[in-house]
Enzyme design. Sequence first.
Site, PDB file in Angstrom:
ATOM      1  CG  ASP A   1      50.440  28.916  40.347  1.00 42.00           C
ATOM      2  OD1 ASP A   1      49.917  27.788  40.366  1.00 42.00           O
ATOM      3  OD2 ASP A   1      50.871  29.463  41.372  1.00 42.00           O
TER       4      ASP A   1
ATOM      5  CG  LEU B   1      51.584  38.279  49.455  1.00 39.16           C
ATOM      6  CD1 LEU B   1      51.375  38.054  50.937  1.00 39.16           C
ATOM      7  CD2 LEU B   1      52.914  38.980  49.202  1.00 39.16           C
ATOM      8  CG  ASP B   2      49.266  32.956  45.151  1.00 36.19           C
ATOM      9  OD1 ASP B   2      49.073  34.165  44.920  1.00 36.19           O
ATOM     10  OD2 ASP B   2      48.376  32.089  44.974  1.00 36.19           O
ATOM     11  NE  ARG B   3      49.052  36.949  39.348  1.00 32.48           N
ATOM     12  CZ  ARG B   3      48.447  38.056  38.918  1.00 32.48           C
ATOM     13  NH1 ARG B   3      47.407  38.548  39.569  1.00 32.48           N
ATOM     14  NH2 ARG B   3      48.910  38.694  37.849  1.00 32.48           N
TER      15      ARG B   3
ATOM     16  CB  CYS C   1      48.743  29.459  53.997  1.00 30.99           C
ATOM     17  SG  CYS C   1      49.787  28.995  55.390  1.00 30.99           S
TER      18      CYS C   1
END
Length: 251
Positions: A122, A101-103, A7
Amino acid sequence: MILELDCGNTRIKWRVLREEGRPPALQGCAESEADLLQQLRQVGEPTLTWCRIVSVRSDEETRELLAALTACFSVRVLQARPSISCAGVRNGYRDFARLGLDRWLAMLGAYHLAGKACLVIDLGTAVTADLISAAGEHLGGYIAPGLPLMRAQLCTHTRRIRYEEAERVCAASELRPGQSTAEAVERGCALMVQGFARMQLAQAQEMLGGDFDTFLTGGDAALMADMLPGARVVADLVFIGLALACPITRD
């Protein structure tokens, strides 16, 4: 079956695995919670037993999404959380809980695939870069506006910068000096991101030495692939890290 959710700030990427460690049987990208549920219904409402999720949205938004999902599907939920270390990687932030958290998951995925030092770039709404040593130490990273943010800021704060989507796509096909506003903006923003990526590569060579892998992920990763020879474009890097952070154990 396992439902995996990433998400982000603007979209929800999803995929369905028949079992742990298998390639996705279904996948897609949703604009909203309602759109996600509709897409899952359109593919036949797969029999889901687990859901693992990473979310950079607010706690309230994430709770609402999970409530809607569990109301439709009888799933057990595993949610990625900040941690000091995981899967051989040690968080490099002074306050480990503040690292996105995505990293974090992208780093776990990259280090797992490389098994050595790596640079992770990213390229999404924002552009991020993170360096991981051969020993799994996160050495820190950088965050800068990505192409969508730069474009939006110029269009929002400069009165005369206006152009259509079709012009944007056409303008981005090359990098010669622009001969229209669309070309000037799109190519200028692309050069900014390319310059950022080149600087990260130079930084990695200085800090990691010669033996490291470079990973590109995010929506604009393919645009940078030709510029960084040898870089590995891995679209599902966050999902790979999510599986490492949230392994499914059978009772």
